[in-house]
Design a protein around this motif. Sequence first.
Motif, PDB file in Angstrom:
ATOM      1  N   PRO A 145      16.197  34.245  43.460  1.00  0.00           N
ATOM      2  CA  PRO A 145      17.294  34.945  42.786  1.00  0.00           C
ATOM      3  C   PRO A 145      18.078  35.867  43.716  1.00  0.00           C
ATOM      4  N   LEU A 146      17.382  36.484  44.676  1.00  0.00           N
ATOM      5  CA  LEU A 146      18.072  37.375  45.619  1.00  0.00           C
ATOM      6  C   LEU A 146      19.103  36.591  46.437  1.00  0.00           C
ATOM      7  N   VAL A 147      18.707  35.424  46.944  1.00  0.00           N
ATOM      8  CA  VAL A 147      19.604  34.615  47.774  1.00  0.00           C
ATOM      9  C   VAL A 147      20.746  34.044  46.934  1.00  0.00           C
ATOM     10  N   THR A 148      20.408  33.419  45.822  1.00  0.00           N
ATOM     11  CA  THR A 148      21.457  32.787  45.008  1.00  0.00           C
ATOM     12  C   THR A 148      22.409  33.824  44.432  1.00  0.00           C
ATOM     13  N   PHE A 252      32.345  19.778  55.902  1.00  0.00           N
ATOM     14  CA  PHE A 252      31.213  19.391  55.058  1.00  0.00           C
ATOM     15  C   PHE A 252      30.162  20.504  54.944  1.00  0.00           C
ATOM     16  N   ILE A 253      29.832  21.180  56.050  1.00  0.00           N
ATOM     17  CA  ILE A 253      28.716  22.129  56.038  1.00  0.00           C
ATOM     18  C   ILE A 253      28.932  23.273  55.041  1.00  0.00           C
ATOM     19  N   PRO A 254      30.103  23.945  55.013  1.00  0.00           N
ATOM     20  CA  PRO A 254      30.289  24.976  53.971  1.00  0.00           C
ATOM     21  C   PRO A 254      30.192  24.414  52.557  1.00  0.00           C
ATOM     22  N   ILE A 255      30.761  23.231  52.329  1.00  0.00           N
ATOM     23  CA  ILE A 255      30.702  22.621  50.991  1.00  0.00           C
ATOM     24  C   ILE A 255      29.272  22.234  50.641  1.00  0.00           C
ATOM     25  N   ALA A 256      28.517  21.756  51.650  1.00  0.00           N
ATOM     26  CA  ALA A 256      27.117  21.403  51.406  1.00  0.00           C
ATOM     27  C   ALA A 256      26.304  22.627  51.012  1.00  0.00           C
ATOM     28  N   LEU A 257      26.571  23.766  51.648  1.00  0.00           N
ATOM     29  CA  LEU A 257      25.840  24.993  51.307  1.00  0.00           C
ATOM     30  C   LEU A 257      26.132  25.415  49.875  1.00  0.00           C
ATOM     31  N   VAL A 258      27.395  25.348  49.482  1.00  0.00           N
ATOM     32  CA  VAL A 258      27.749  25.704  48.102  1.00  0.00           C
ATOM     33  C   VAL A 258      27.115  24.718  47.129  1.00  0.00           C
ATOM     34  N   SER A 259      27.066  23.434  47.491  1.00  0.00           N
ATOM     35  CA  SER A 259      26.396  22.445  46.639  1.00  0.00           C
ATOM     36  C   SER A 259      24.931  22.800  46.446  1.00  0.00           C
ATOM     37  N   PHE A 260      24.309  23.235  47.527  1.00  0.00           N
ATOM     38  CA  PHE A 260      22.901  23.615  47.485  1.00  0.00           C
ATOM     39  C   PHE A 260      22.678  24.821  46.574  1.00  0.00           C
ATOM     40  N   ILE A 399      28.037  40.627  57.018  1.00  0.00           N
ATOM     41  CA  ILE A 399      28.379  39.488  57.874  1.00  0.00           C
ATOM     42  C   ILE A 399      29.401  38.580  57.189  1.00  0.00           C
ATOM     43  N   GLY A 400      29.131  38.217  55.936  1.00  0.00           N
ATOM     44  CA  GLY A 400      30.007  37.284  55.239  1.00  0.00           C
ATOM     45  C   GLY A 400      31.416  37.809  55.053  1.00  0.00           C
ATOM     46  N   LEU A 401      31.550  38.990  54.453  1.00  0.00           N
ATOM     47  CA  LEU A 401      32.876  39.538  54.183  1.00  0.00           C
ATOM     48  C   LEU A 401      33.561  39.990  55.465  1.00  0.00           C
ATOM     49  N   GLY A 402      32.767  40.467  56.442  1.00  0.00           N
ATOM     50  CA  GLY A 402      33.347  40.903  57.707  1.00  0.00           C
ATOM     51  C   GLY A 402      33.976  39.763  58.474  1.00  0.00           C
ATOM     52  N   VAL A 425      31.016  32.629  52.210  1.00  0.00           N
ATOM     53  CA  VAL A 425      29.916  31.935  51.532  1.00  0.00           C
ATOM     54  C   VAL A 425      28.965  31.316  52.548  1.00  0.00           C
ATOM     55  N   THR A 426      29.523  30.727  53.611  1.00  0.00           N
ATOM     56  CA  THR A 426      28.678  30.072  54.606  1.00  0.00           C
ATOM     57  C   THR A 426      27.913  31.087  55.435  1.00  0.00           C
ATOM     58  N   SER A 427      28.632  32.005  56.076  1.00  0.00           N
ATOM     59  CA  SER A 427      27.978  32.963  56.975  1.00  0.00           C
ATOM     60  C   SER A 427      27.063  33.913  56.207  1.00  0.00           C
ATOM     61  N   GLY A 428      27.542  34.443  55.088  1.00  0.00           N
ATOM     62  CA  GLY A 428      26.709  35.352  54.301  1.00  0.00           C
ATOM     63  C   GLY A 428      25.550  34.649  53.638  1.00  0.00           C
ATOM     64  N   GLY A 429      25.778  33.407  53.146  1.00  0.00           N
ATOM     65  CA  GLY A 429      24.703  32.657  52.492  1.00  0.00           C
ATOM     66  C   GLY A 429      23.602  32.272  53.454  1.00  0.00           C
ATOM     67  N   ILE A 430      23.965  31.806  54.641  1.00  0.00           N
ATOM     68  CA  ILE A 430      22.946  31.454  55.639  1.00  0.00           C
ATOM     69  C   ILE A 430      22.184  32.695  56.077  1.00  0.00           C
TER      70      ILE A 430
END
Length: 458
Positions: A145-148, A252-260, A399-402, A425-430
């Motif tokens: 839940p923290l990550v999502t 693809f990689i950012p979209i794949a992360l959001v799919s995940f 990191i993400g918003l910066g 979404v990509t940088s902050g999510g990873i």
Amino acid sequence: MSDTNQKELIYGLEERISPGAALLAAVQHVLASVVGIITPPLIIGSVLGLNAYLPYLISMSLLASGIGTFLQAKRVLGVGAGMISLQGTSFAFLGVILSGGFLVKSQGGSPEDVLAMIFGVNFVAAFIPLLVSRFFDSLRRVLTPLVTGTVIALIGISLIKVSITDWGGGHGVANFGSPANLGLGALTLLVIIALNRSRNRALRLSAIVIGIGVGCVAAALTGHLAIQPLPAQWFALPQPFRFGFNFSWSIFIPIALVSFISILEAVGDLTANCMISQQPIEGESFRKRLKGGIMADGVSCMVAAMFSSFPNTTFAQNNGVIQMTGVASRYVGMYIGVILLLLGLFPVVGGLLQQIPAPVLGGATLVMFGSVVAAGIRIMTQNPLGRREMLIIAISFGIGLGIEAVPEILGQFPKIIGNIFGHAVTSGGIAAMVLNLLMPHDGPETVKASTATSTSAR
């Protein structure tokens, strides 16, 4: 489930329902979700300059939503949750799709090239839910839940810029930020707020639809409704991969992360649906229902990409319709699917919906995107936040918003790095996933102390 909720359920999950009652219940679901289904293609089309194809894109979004909804309700060969799990175009992908579209345009791509890339990448990304459904139990340690919650909040924050741009009048308009544009958006927003606070469930449920309707009427009365020509073709069959098929790893990689990440959002919606429909939320039958729902999400996204629509996900607002009507019969879900599919076969429907002025759309989407942020915060705070959790959230947001605010910080790296990690979404999510896996958990005493401190502060 309380006894009160059990009594309010008129038709159970497997109960047959008369055609008239089923159609009435289905129409309410469609009204509750149609704005959410058409808004992403409206935003993507207007921002990326795809206006010539907007009626078709809107029609295909309705059609793909109908096919996915029918599949979820019918549950074919274990694919589908077997519930009223309405599939609609996902807002979560907006930011990464827009970034990918701008990248193709910056490389000299035509509107057709943009669409070929977006739908090609989304088609490949649709395999992610299919794979995850097979190993769902093993991934719970990663998708906490923290990550999502952190990623969903980042998605909402990134999208608010799109909403404010529409509220001002849209990209590149001469009267951007004019009092008339701001007034139309504010009127739409105020109507939605007022109806959302009503004690009448029907008004709350249709607040966004009514708000947009009032905004459109106000725009027409003040001369700010620019009527665009309707499509000459009133009926059209879908064409698989109409714009071609292309692929890029950097998109693809950012979209794949959001799919995940969106899989966990779907799991939450499916769990709530099980509770409302009086189905078990633990045990083997529940796990099969979740896996079937996730698999249907993947198939729905695959169908959407094939027929020129953007990724689908399970909509949460339709759980409220089930509560309001007391109808949980999955046969209603099949009616919903057929209605949406039929609407999608008529591009004129998309042409009519395209007339919504950008400021009106901006006022309405501000609520939707703000709700995404609020949902992310609610998810990440399901459990007490200790020092470790607060640090993960702080670093991930920073990191993400910066990086999204100052993308030039990645300018010294190869271009593909900037394209992949330049989105919040990509940088902050990873960052959130890596920190959650590597950072040791606080000891019991530290957690108790943190909880006691937060309690005393309240």
